[in-house]
Scaffold this motif. Structure first.
Motif, short mmCIF file in Angstrom:
data_model
loop_
_atom_site.label_atom_id
_atom_site.label_comp_id
_atom_site.label_asym_id
_atom_site.label_seq_id
_atom_site.Cartn_x
_atom_site.Cartn_y
_atom_site.Cartn_z
N ASN A 47 0.82 -1.21 0.00
CA ASN A 47 0.00 0.00 0.00
C ASN A 47 0.86 1.27 0.00
O ASN A 47 0.47 2.31 -0.53
CB ASN A 47 -0.91 -0.03 1.22
CG ASN A 47 -2.07 0.95 1.11
OD1 ASN A 47 -2.83 0.90 0.15
ND2 ASN A 47 -2.18 1.84 2.07
N LEU A 50 1.78 1.99 -3.76
CA LEU A 50 0.71 2.27 -4.70
C LEU A 50 0.04 3.59 -4.31
O LEU A 50 -0.06 3.92 -3.13
CB LEU A 50 -0.32 1.14 -4.68
CG LEU A 50 0.20 -0.23 -5.15
CD1 LEU A 50 -0.86 -1.30 -4.92
CD2 LEU A 50 0.61 -0.18 -6.61
N TYR A 54 -5.48 3.07 -5.51
CA TYR A 54 -5.51 1.64 -5.22
C TYR A 54 -5.97 1.38 -3.78
O TYR A 54 -5.66 2.15 -2.88
CB TYR A 54 -4.12 1.02 -5.41
CG TYR A 54 -3.66 1.00 -6.85
CD1 TYR A 54 -3.83 -0.14 -7.63
CD2 TYR A 54 -3.05 2.11 -7.43
CE1 TYR A 54 -3.39 -0.17 -8.95
CE2 TYR A 54 -2.61 2.09 -8.74
CZ TYR A 54 -2.78 0.94 -9.50
OH TYR A 54 -2.35 0.91 -10.81
N GLU A 156 6.09 -1.35 -9.19
CA GLU A 156 5.74 -0.58 -10.39
C GLU A 156 5.88 -1.42 -11.65
O GLU A 156 5.03 -1.37 -12.54
CB GLU A 156 6.64 0.66 -10.48
CG GLU A 156 6.29 1.73 -9.44
CD GLU A 156 7.22 2.94 -9.52
OE1 GLU A 156 8.26 2.84 -10.24
OE2 GLU A 156 6.94 3.96 -8.87
N PHE A 159 2.89 -3.93 -11.85
CA PHE A 159 1.59 -3.34 -12.17
C PHE A 159 1.55 -2.73 -13.56
O PHE A 159 0.46 -2.45 -14.08
CB PHE A 159 1.20 -2.32 -11.09
CG PHE A 159 0.58 -2.96 -9.87
CD1 PHE A 159 -0.79 -3.01 -9.73
CD2 PHE A 159 1.38 -3.54 -8.89
CE1 PHE A 159 -1.36 -3.62 -8.62
CE2 PHE A 159 0.82 -4.14 -7.79
CZ PHE A 159 -0.55 -4.19 -7.63
#
Length: 881
Positions: A47, A50, A54, A156, A159
């Motif tokens: 978390n 992001l 998100y 990164e 995703f």
């Protein structure tokens, strides 16, 4: 009744608070990307990297599995697996995950899309697949992301490159799960019928037990070979030899009862410029496998005067090892001339080890810190998912994924290691080219990279205050191994000294050796390992030397060593059995099932129990192919083919099941019950003089009269099969003051009064560590109804953390209540009653024979005192039925 309502209200309030907290997360999902991981800690770490678009939530592991039992009215031999319809599985939401799935469904409904960020191995792929089904998400549209490390760069990258869920990997995991379910649910009832109730079998676990059983039998069958060697200590100044001989003997005599360690001896030899040499030849003949008489004859020629040969009979020894011999003598006043014949020095190197994979990390942690395999993996999981380092770093994943069998390192990781080595240690420690390592496991499949720090600049010493002791030890181990694997080798000068003795006629050759570290190389990071090498003094060819001590010694070949958790794991890996994610679970399971146990409390060596041997023999007889190591290895290969080559998993399971079903039916009809099997024993019945046999009962093997049931003699046996006398301990019974006896019952080891049945006092022993569990005040009924079953009263008990309440119907009801939930008036009332209860039920003081009073936390292991009482304590006769 009023009290009962109060308790319910408090419990309901806590639940409501949890639901409100979760519903806020669901509302926050609107218009966002929902990311699902397994662990809350992992969610917290991800978390951080992001953005606010998100929302990260955790499934807390699997949410679906095969049902543990059939629905009412259904008689399926393997719940959840349709044996008639190509083994199609039926999955259900796990009972304790229904709320989790419900909340994830709500969040998925509000979110723009769902990303599955579970672990990158087969298990993680399967969790993602089950989550997609549980949340009604189309598999084709599901976004799967995998990363080897929880860092900003890796997150990164992942995703930006999502992929679909890999159904081939899922099928491989599904095939494994179904085959294991078939074996577990169909072989276990066979064991209940033919051995004892409550037993269970597992496809891979049973093969692991077989390895331990076969090793145990190798050890039992091993007959050692005897050989003799001759060692000598040489003074480099012959005139000092007599004086040094006296000093050496005084040094040895001044040791503790365990004697001088090799390290202490070598330090003394180095300090006094003494060489440790060994005879390697006599009259140009090799003495590698010399016998007793040969060595004693040579010793005499070399200046040794034998005073006596002590012989001690070892009743447990086999073959020549039944007689343990010690030569006692002195160096004669006029030994032959000894001189240095040659000195050869050779430069050798020690190369750094490969970066850790799962198995090598588990082995290193076991050898260095005595970590059990599961302990290592638990701590590694914490380091991978993230530790709060505080400050700007915050929650940080410290290592890459820890379930891997690949030694590959990413180019950027190697570059970072080389930069650190160059700046921290200098160019001498940096090889011209990076070091690359190949995996010993040719089928390495589970992950992309070896275990390494995510950031090499985060040194263990820098974050020690942020880690607990286990976390620091494991991170330090991983960090040092990673950095050292990219460093230059260490360099040694190994010196061999040849010493000649002129015997007139003939000659003898002795050899001394030592080595010196000339460049530490990667040891700069890992530390120089402890060595038994002697530092040799300055020597020259032709230099005269003289013996200050000559020692002929008896030696025996050793049986194969018992497995430890680490060496058993290594064997499983070598045989291609299991995968990085399963090793720890396999080895823990076979211990939990009591098929394998430590040889002694606090001993890392594992041995097969009687139960493990009986079950293994029965399964080998019934399923010779399934219990075969090669077959198990081939099945792992077939699972790999399902993943890599898209083989049909239904066909793989069918090929396994067809012969298995035939063997299973035959086993139910033909196998003899374990309790009906007898084995002749080399002992006579102490009651009637008849022959005895070994039988198997609920507490393992025991000795029984062959005339049973006419003669009911029975006795426990030791590991060698000999009748076992009661093990008298140094713990005194508080009721009669006599030493207590160590016994084993169905709940494990315990101490019993030696005067039973007149005195029935017992003490529990910790089943794993073997220490005395001190008696406590028995629980007291409180008059408060259990909030869970609403039928029975709660017990009041006392612990280190204070009083606590639990249902008196345990284990049928596991209801509990917090002491703090009671009002002050009720607490005061119960405290008064508890004080009275303690007076009425005083806790006896436990003492040892030496007068020591045992206290809570002593963890005292009883010492076994030799007993002269005859063997023959009776074993329950239903064992022999």
């Amino acid at each position: 009744m009023a009290k009962k309502k109060t308790t319910k209200k408090k419990t309901g309030g806590a639940a409501s608070k949890g639901r409100r907290s979760q519903s806020i997360k669901v509302a926050d999902a609107k218009g966002k990307h929902l990311v699902i991981v397994e662990s809350p800690t992992k969610a917290k770490t991800i978390n951080k990297y992001l953005g606010s678009d998100y929302l990260v939530m955790a499934s807390v592991g699997h949410v679906r599995d095969l049902p543990s039992r059939n629905p009412k009215g259904v008689k399926n031999p393997v719940p959840g697996v349709n044996l008639e319809q190509q083994f199609e599985p039926t999955y259900e939401i796990l009972p304790d995950k229904k709320k989790t799935v419900s909340e994830l469904k709500k969040a998925a409904k509000y979110a723009d899309d769902v990303w599955f960020a579970t672990d990158l191995d087969r298990e993680g792929e399967a969790i993602a697949w089950h989550l997609a089904h549980a949340l009604d998400i189309d598999l084709e549209g599901a976004k799967r992301v995998v990363f080897n490390a929880i860092t900003k760069t890796e997150i990164e990258r992942a995703f930006h490159h999502p992929r679909p869920i890999d159904e081939n990997r899922v099928n491989a995991q599904q095939a494994r799960r179904i085959v294991d379910r078939i074996v577990g649910y169909q072989v276990s009832p066979l064991l209940w019928k033919k051995v004892a109730g409550g037993l269970s079998a597992g496809r891979v676990q049973s093969v692991a037990v077989r390895l331990v059983v076969e090793r145990e039998r190798e050890i039992d069958a091993f007959i050692p070979d005897e050989s003799w060697r001759l060692g000598a200590l040489m003074a480099t100044d012959p005139s000092e030899a007599p004086k040094l001989g006296e000093l050496w003997q005084a040094f040895l005599d001044g040791a503790t009862e365990n004697g001088r360690t090799v390290k202490e001896q070598n330090a003394w030899l180095s300090e006094h410029a003494v060489l440790r040499a060994e005879l390697v030849g006599i009259d140009d003949a090799d003495v590698k496998n010399a016998d007793e008489q040969q060595i004693l004859d040579v010793a005499k020629r070399l200046g040794y005067e034998l005073e006596k040969l002590d012989v001690v009979e070892d009743p447990k020894g086999k073959g020549p090892a039944k007689q343990l011999k010690t030569a006692i003598g002195v160096v004669s006043a006029s030994p032959p001339d000894y001189a240095i014949e040659s000195i050869a020095t050779k430069r050798t190197t020690s190369k750094p080890g490969a970066p850790f994979i799962t198995s090598s990390l588990q082995q290193a942690a076991a050898n260095r810190y005595s970590f059990a395999l599961q302990r290592t993996m638990r701590v590694a999981q914490q380091l991978y998912e993230g530790i709060d380092l505080g400050g700007a770093r915050g929650q940080t994943g410290l290592i890459t994924y820890m379930r891997t069998d690949s030694t590959h390192l990413a180019p950027e990781a190697i570059a970072a290691a080389r930069d650190h080595i160059g700046s921290a240690y200098g160019d001498d420690y940096l090889p011209e080219k990076p070091n690359y390592y190949s995996s010993s496991n040719k089928s390495a499949q589970e992950a992309h990279e070896a275990i390494r720090p995510t950031d090499v600049t985060v040194r263990p010493s820098d974050i020690r205050g942020k880690l607990n002791e286990d976390q620091f030890k494991l991170y330090d181990l991983i960090w040092k191994r990673f950095v050292s694997c990219q460093m230059t080798p260490a360099k040694w000068d190994a010196t061999t000294v040849s010493i000649r003795a002129d015997l007139n006629p003939g000659s003898a050759k002795l050899r001394a050796s030592g080595r010196k570290l000339v460049f530490d190389g990667f040891y700069r990071v890992t530390g120089v390992p402890q060595s038994d090498d002697v530092i040799l003094p300055e020597l020259s060819e032709g230099q005269k030397v003289a013996p200050l001590d000559i020692k002929p010694t008896q030696h025996f070949t050793a049986p194969p060593p018992r497995y430890t958790e680490a060496s058993l794991q290594k064997k499983l890996e070598e045989e291609g059995i299991g995968r990085p994610s399963t090793y720890a679970a396999i080895i823990q399971t076979i211990q939990d099932r009591k098929y394998v146990e430590p040889l002694m409390p606090r001993d890392r060596r594992l041995c097969a129990t009687d139960l493990g041997m009986v079950v293994t023999d029965m399964l080998i007889e019934a399923f010779p192919e399934i219990l075969n190591v090669a077959y198990t290895r081939e099945m792992e290969s077939q699972l790999d083919h399902i993943e890599d080559e898209r083989n049909d998993w239904h066909q793989m399971v069918a090929a396994f099941y067809e012969p298995f079903a035939v063997q299973l039916e035959k086993a139910h009809e033909e196998l003899t019950h374990a309790k009906a099997v007898t084995e002749p024993a080399p002992h006579k019945c102490e009651q009637c003089g008849a022959d005895t046999v070994y039988r198997f009962g609920k507490n393992g093997r025991f000795l029984s009269c062959s005339r049973y049931p006419d003669c009911k003699y029975a006795a426990p046996i030791d590991r060698e099969g000999n009748p076992q006398s009661p093990e008298m301990t140094d713990i005194l019974c508080p009721e009669d003051g006599k030493p207590m006896i160590r016994r084993t019952g169905r709940f494990g080891p315990f101490l019993a009064a030696s005067t039973y049945p007149e005195v029935k006092f017992i003490l529990k022993l910790d089943p794993k560590k073997g220490h005395v569990v001190l008696p406590k005040t028995p629980p007291m009924l409180t008059g408060i109804t259990c909030p869970k079953c609403e039928e029975r009263e709660l017990y009041l008990r006392e612990s280190k953390r204070g009083p606590w309440l639990s249902c008196s119907g345990f284990p049928k009801c596991r209801g509990r209540a917090a002491w703090s939930s009671l009002d002050e008036e009720k607490q005061a009332e119960l405290e008064k009653k508890w004080a009275e209860h303690q007076k009425e039920n005083p806790v006896p003081e436990i003492r040892t024979a030496s007068g020591r009073v045992l206290k809570e936390g002593d963890d005292y292991i009883p010492e076994i005192a030799g007993s002269e009482e005859p063997a023959g304590s009776v074993v329950a006769r239903d064992d022999a039925a």
